[in-house]
Design an enzyme around this catalytic site. Sequence first.
Site, PDB file in Angstrom:
ATOM      1  N   ASN A   1       0.651  -1.210  -0.215  1.00  0.00           N
ATOM      2  CA  ASN A   1      -0.064  -0.087  -0.216  1.00  0.00           C
ATOM      3  C   ASN A   1       0.799   1.224   0.054  1.00  0.00           C
ATOM      4  O   ASN A   1       1.952   1.242   0.638  1.00  0.00           O
ATOM      5  CB  ASN A   1      -1.049   0.270   1.220  1.00  0.00           C
ATOM      6  CG  ASN A   1      -1.767   1.354   1.400  1.00  0.00           C
ATOM      7  OD1 ASN A   1      -2.634   1.483   0.547  1.00  0.00           O
ATOM      8  ND2 ASN A   1      -1.516   2.408   2.210  1.00  0.00           N
TER       9      ASN A   1
ATOM     10  N   TYR B   1       0.053   9.838   4.544  1.00  0.00           N
ATOM     11  CA  TYR B   1      -0.101  10.126   6.028  1.00  0.00           C
ATOM     12  C   TYR B   1       0.732  11.065   6.398  1.00  0.00           C
ATOM     13  O   TYR B   1       1.895  10.718   6.335  1.00  0.00           O
ATOM     14  CB  TYR B   1      -0.173   8.841   6.700  1.00  0.00           C
ATOM     15  CG  TYR B   1      -0.726   7.497   5.976  1.00  0.00           C
ATOM     16  CD1 TYR B   1      -2.180   7.652   5.921  1.00  0.00           C
ATOM     17  CD2 TYR B   1      -0.045   6.356   5.628  1.00  0.00           C
ATOM     18  CE1 TYR B   1      -2.725   6.517   5.176  1.00  0.00           C
ATOM     19  CE2 TYR B   1      -0.509   5.305   5.258  1.00  0.00           C
ATOM     20  CZ  TYR B   1      -1.910   5.477   4.811  1.00  0.00           C
ATOM     21  OH  TYR B   1      -2.479   4.495   4.100  1.00  0.00           O
ATOM     22  N   ARG B   2       0.412  12.149   6.943  1.00  0.00           N
ATOM     23  CA  ARG B   2       1.282  13.176   7.350  1.00  0.00           C
ATOM     24  C   ARG B   2       2.047  12.626   8.539  1.00  0.00           C
ATOM     25  O   ARG B   2       1.888  11.791   9.411  1.00  0.00           O
ATOM     26  CB  ARG B   2       0.541  14.537   7.934  1.00  0.00           C
ATOM     27  CG  ARG B   2      -0.017  14.133   9.159  1.00  0.00           C
ATOM     28  CD  ARG B   2      -1.012  15.464   9.645  1.00  0.00           C
ATOM     29  NE  ARG B   2      -1.361  15.434  11.067  1.00  0.00           N
ATOM     30  CZ  ARG B   2      -2.676  15.599  11.600  1.00  0.00           C
ATOM     31  NH1 ARG B   2      -3.652  16.002  10.766  1.00  0.00           N
ATOM     32  NH2 ARG B   2      -2.916  15.716  12.789  1.00  0.00           N
TER      33      ARG B   2
ATOM     34  N   TRP C   1      -1.828   7.699  10.322  1.00  0.00           N
ATOM     35  CA  TRP C   1      -2.981   6.940   9.626  1.00  0.00           C
ATOM     36  C   TRP C   1      -4.224   6.698  10.495  1.00  0.00           C
ATOM     37  O   TRP C   1      -3.982   6.179  11.542  1.00  0.00           O
ATOM     38  CB  TRP C   1      -2.315   5.582   9.113  1.00  0.00           C
ATOM     39  CG  TRP C   1      -1.632   4.723  10.109  1.00  0.00           C
ATOM     40  CD1 TRP C   1      -1.826   4.244  11.263  1.00  0.00           C
ATOM     41  CD2 TRP C   1      -0.277   4.167   9.744  1.00  0.00           C
ATOM     42  NE1 TRP C   1      -1.172   3.672  11.838  1.00  0.00           N
ATOM     43  CE2 TRP C   1       0.106   3.441  11.033  1.00  0.00           C
ATOM     44  CE3 TRP C   1       0.728   4.198   8.670  1.00  0.00           C
ATOM     45  CZ2 TRP C   1       1.180   2.637  10.923  1.00  0.00           C
ATOM     46  CZ3 TRP C   1       1.782   3.416   8.731  1.00  0.00           C
ATOM     47  CH2 TRP C   1       2.243   2.863   9.814  1.00  0.00           C
TER      48      TRP C   1
ATOM     49  N   GLU D   1      -0.964   1.019  -5.887  1.00  0.00           N
ATOM     50  CA  GLU D   1      -1.093   2.546  -6.261  1.00  0.00           C
ATOM     51  C   GLU D   1      -0.186   2.694  -7.239  1.00  0.00           C
ATOM     52  O   GLU D   1      -0.115   3.437  -8.161  1.00  0.00           O
ATOM     53  CB  GLU D   1      -0.852   3.446  -5.325  1.00  0.00           C
ATOM     54  CG  GLU D   1      -1.960   3.830  -4.032  1.00  0.00           C
ATOM     55  CD  GLU D   1      -2.122   2.597  -3.143  1.00  0.00           C
ATOM     56  OE1 GLU D   1      -3.215   2.476  -2.550  1.00  0.00           O
ATOM     57  OE2 GLU D   1      -1.085   1.526  -3.006  1.00  0.00           O
TER      58      GLU D   1
ATOM     59  N   ASP E   1      -5.027  21.984   9.012  1.00  0.00           N
ATOM     60  CA  ASP E   1      -5.500  20.867   7.972  1.00  0.00           C
ATOM     61  C   ASP E   1      -6.194  21.226   6.819  1.00  0.00           C
ATOM     62  O   ASP E   1      -6.510  22.512   6.821  1.00  0.00           O
ATOM     63  CB  ASP E   1      -6.171  19.745   8.630  1.00  0.00           C
ATOM     64  CG  ASP E   1      -5.784  18.295   8.371  1.00  0.00           C
ATOM     65  OD1 ASP E   1      -5.461  17.996   7.231  1.00  0.00           O
ATOM     66  OD2 ASP E   1      -5.568  17.380   9.289  1.00  0.00           O
TER      67      ASP E   1
END
Length: 616
Positions: free
Chosen positions: A172, A176-177, A190, A236, A286
Amino acid sequence: MYRSLNDYIARLESEGELVRIKTRVSPVEEIAEITDRVSKTPGGGRALLFENTGTEFPVLTNLFGSVRRMALALGVERLDELSERIEGLLKEALSPRNSITDKLRALPLLADVSRWFPHTTSGRGACQQVVQTGAEASLAALPILKCWPADGGRFVTLPMVNTLDPETGARNVGMYRMQVLDDHTTGMHWHIHKTGARHYDAYKRLGQRMPVSVALGGDPTYTYAATAPMPDNMDEYLLAGFLRRRAVKLVKCITNDIYVPADCDFVIEGYVDPTEEKVVEGPFGDHTGFYSLEDRYPRFHVTAVTHRRDAVYPATVVGVPPQEDAYIAQATERIFLAPIRLALQPEVRDLTMPEAGTAHNIAVVSIDSRYAGQAVKVAQALWGAGQMMFNKYMFIVPPGTDVRDPDALAALVRRIDPVRDLVRSEGILDVLDHATATPGFGGKMAIDATAVDPAAPVVEVPQLPEGFRTDLLEKWGLAVVFAAPDAAFDTPAGVKYLAVFDPQASELTPAELLWLAAANTDPRRDIYMNGSTLVIDARSKRPAAGGQGESGTTPEQPAAVPPAFANPSRFPNVVTASEETIDLVDSRWSDYGLGDLIESPSRRYGRLLLCEGAQW
């Protein structure tokens, strides 16, 4: 496609889509404030290459921040080419093949598909031209941004986080920051709904360390693919290969067995130990336009940092829309429309997620409607599909409606029956949704306008007393009033819709009010009928103050409010730059080479601040 991020930068420069900023700038708030100003100009401004960051690496921001740049990043002249290409591919792949001749004709298609699959190569890639391990592998060498004053620290904002399912080996790549905790560790943000979190849970069950490798840069299709709502267990890098029409070449990392793109700019290798106590992460300004607040997430340990010799550090800045994530969302609409039609809802004709909805809050869907309740079926199916499960408000319109035309949508909104045409539900929400009192779960609402005649007569709008904003009344049937969070308000007779906002929002534009309304409401608690008027209470919610029933603004609700209708336990502030940073950027504007001064958007949104810091 592009051989490196520098290759993409060269293309942007040749297209007049890039500005090089040579004067020294700070990664702590200054770069973010410059980027925020540019990204909010009409059309998204230009990409920004900060060449002097106090480190050996330049920083690239706003790389996806216009329709043109998004198309260039994905190798097309216009984003609709993506829809056409995928639709043609799916039709060809799924058409009946009854004869040997028909089957032979499919062989070139199979050959094309096979060329998109990622493949591994031996040896080292360009991303490993410089290798630092152990104590030398320090994050301090990277120009990692701190964007907003109340952020918990510096954050990696465009990471391609590579993980493996320990039971199947499936890869995967998610985004995710990562908050920098010290020179050798970060948080790993996550959410519980994400594939990375599922992999983490699997390693925890097995009692094993979880290898993680974070790639940055390279062909921009890699970065886009990490943001895309791919089905679980679908690679991906296959999507990236399809977009770039060439396979992604992968190389093995130095300190773990994960493979990453050979031509990316940076790789941060490491692991997460599921037996280790989670760490406090956040706050973070955000993409919702608000701070996401402190929570606990796994700690990522760095074991190696590798990079190209000519590496460029890519970063994005998120906050009050519009930002460049709005253009990423436009690409996602075009790429995933055909699969939605094929695999999920064949009656869907078009779909858009307006930038005011910050990706998940608002969706407009046009469908072919042949029977009663079909719009309800579509809403429920989409709310159960991939990342569409995070959608809060869905407007379902007839097939001939231009879902991007405000006039066409307004004609329907004026004519719907709020009692008959509203579909209420509950379901999964984004963990970042701050309006719900039950984190990650809340109200949903669909409006079924498929049977509405946009030419039908409408009731004349009433004359309203002073104190009501009426600029949206004629077109949308919407009156607006401003009242403090704990104050009662009047509902004027004859108004179809009434939206209630904090007094500080009185000077916002209609698009900004839509953003605020979608962000600050849970449909279960904040949207209700008062007589014949649909009320939308978009005010900030006082934490732990109870629901609206306590305040007396919704008389039909009981005083004892169940948890779903209570106010959230924490309520965040809107994201704005500090006065010090605004003044600094104003004073240095001529040094940046960006032309006439662009005023700080934070001066507008600063009026919405509830207090100092990240939360009320």
